[in-house]
Enzyme design. Structure first.
Site, PDB file in Angstrom:
ATOM      1  N   ASP A   1      11.351   7.241 -12.911  1.00 31.11           N
ATOM      2  CA  ASP A   1      11.704   5.965 -12.293  1.00 31.11           C
ATOM      3  C   ASP A   1      11.567   4.784 -13.261  1.00 31.11           C
ATOM      4  O   ASP A   1      11.410   3.650 -12.840  1.00 31.11           O
ATOM      5  CB  ASP A   1      10.848   5.723 -11.044  1.00 31.11           C
ATOM      6  CG  ASP A   1       9.354   5.658 -11.350  1.00 31.11           C
ATOM      7  OD1 ASP A   1       8.959   5.764 -12.534  1.00 31.11           O
ATOM      8  OD2 ASP A   1       8.567   5.497 -10.399  1.00 31.11           O
TER       9      ASP A   1
ATOM     10  N   CYS B   1       2.414  -0.909 -12.298  1.00 37.48           N
ATOM     11  CA  CYS B   1       1.835   0.160 -11.473  1.00 37.48           C
ATOM     12  C   CYS B   1       0.324   0.237 -11.664  1.00 37.48           C
ATOM     13  O   CYS B   1      -0.357   0.950 -10.932  1.00 37.48           O
ATOM     14  CB  CYS B   1       2.493   1.506 -11.766  1.00 37.48           C
ATOM     15  SG  CYS B   1       1.985   2.295 -13.301  1.00 37.48           S
TER      16      CYS B   1
ATOM     17  N   CYS C   1      -4.760  18.772 -28.233  1.00 41.89           N
ATOM     18  CA  CYS C   1      -6.080  19.187 -27.731  1.00 41.89           C
ATOM     19  C   CYS C   1      -6.107  19.534 -26.249  1.00 41.89           C
ATOM     20  O   CYS C   1      -7.136  19.956 -25.734  1.00 41.89           O
ATOM     21  CB  CYS C   1      -7.125  18.110 -28.026  1.00 41.89           C
ATOM     22  SG  CYS C   1      -6.923  16.596 -27.079  1.00 41.89           S
TER      23      CYS C   1
ATOM     24  N   CYS D   1      -2.141  15.964 -23.994  1.00 39.10           N
ATOM     25  CA  CYS D   1      -2.023  15.918 -25.443  1.00 39.10           C
ATOM     26  C   CYS D   1      -1.707  17.330 -25.926  1.00 39.10           C
ATOM     27  O   CYS D   1      -2.433  18.276 -25.609  1.00 39.10           O
ATOM     28  CB  CYS D   1      -3.325  15.413 -26.072  1.00 39.10           C
ATOM     29  SG  CYS D   1      -3.335  15.504 -27.875  1.00 39.10           S
TER      30      CYS D   1
ATOM     31  N   HIS E   1      -5.947  15.614 -20.641  1.00 39.64           N
ATOM     32  CA  HIS E   1      -5.131  14.973 -19.611  1.00 39.64           C
ATOM     33  C   HIS E   1      -4.926  13.500 -19.971  1.00 39.64           C
ATOM     34  O   HIS E   1      -5.881  12.783 -20.261  1.00 39.64           O
ATOM     35  CB  HIS E   1      -5.839  15.087 -18.256  1.00 39.64           C
ATOM     36  CG  HIS E   1      -5.199  14.301 -17.172  1.00 39.64           C
ATOM     37  ND1 HIS E   1      -4.063  14.727 -16.521  1.00 39.64           N
ATOM     38  CD2 HIS E   1      -5.535  13.116 -16.613  1.00 39.64           C
ATOM     39  CE1 HIS E   1      -3.729  13.829 -15.605  1.00 39.64           C
ATOM     40  NE2 HIS E   1      -4.621  12.843 -15.643  1.00 39.64           N
TER      41      HIS E   1
END
Length: 168
Positions: free
Chosen positions: A141, A98, A131, A128, A134
C-alpha cells in the site's frame, strides 16, 4: 495502569489493522534456516538491549510513533541493529504516518520474506537476510512507484550518515 494498558492495546490493534496488507510477490517459499551471523539467545541478550532483543529476536514491535527513526530523514543508510548489515538507503524512506519508519524499497538481497499469520491477519514479515532478525513487515500500500511500504521498527535499525561532499 489498566487504562494505560488498554490504551496501548487499542493503539497497537488499530495500527496493525491500518497497516494490514499482503505482498505475496516478495514471499519466498524456501524458508531460510541458516544465516551468516548466528548467535545463541544468551549471546544476543548480551549485545542487545531488552527492547531490541524483544523486537529483533522475539518478533515483537515497538509502540507506534515512539521510535527514534520514525520522523528521521537525514541522508545515509539504515543497518540491522543486530548484525550491522546495510538494509535501506535514506532516499527510499518516506513519511507514512503509520507510526514506524517506512521505506519503499530495500537493498537487493538484504531482506528475507516470510508469511506471518499472527493476530488473525496475513502479512509479510521482513527479516535481516544476514542474521534472521525480525525487522517488521512489508505491505503493498505504498504511495511511491514501487507500491511497497516496508514498515520497520526503529529499534531494529542503526543509522549511518553519509558524509557531505566538500563544496569548493
Amino acid at each position: 495502569m489498566k487504562r494505560l494498558l488498554l490504551t496501548w492495546v487499542v493503539t497497537i490493534t488499530v495500527s496493525l489493522f491500518s497497516c494490514q496488507g499482503q505482498n505475496k510477490k516478495h514471499m519466498d517459499s524456501n524458508k531460510k534456516t541458516t544465516y551468516k551471523v548466528t548467535k545463541t539467545n544468551e549471546e544476543w541478550r548480551q549485545v542487545l538491549t531488552d527492547e531490541a532483543y524483544h523486537v529483533l529476536r522475539e518478533k515483537g514491535t515497538e509502540r507506534p510513533h515512539t521510535g527514534k527513526y520514525n520522523l528521521h530523514f537525514d541522508k545515509g543508510s539504515y543497518n540491522c541493529a543486530a548484525c550491522g548489515a546495510k538494509l535501506f538507503e535514506s532516499d527510499t524512506k518516506f513519511q507514512s504516518d503509520c507510526g514506524w519508519p517506512s521505506f519503499d524499497n530495500a537493498i537487493k538481497g538484504t531482506i528475507e520474506y516470510k508469511e506471518d499469520r499472527t493476530f488473525g491477519m496475513v502479512r509479510t514479515e521482513i527479516l535481516c537476510n544476514n542474521c534472521g532478525s525480525h525487522l517488521g513487515h512489508v505491505f503493498n500500500d505504498g504511495p511511491t512507484q514501487t507500491g511497497l511500504r516496508y514498515c520497520v521498527n526503529s529499534v531494529s535499525l542503526n543509522f549511518n550518515s553519509k558524509p557531505e561532499k566538500n563544496k569548493e
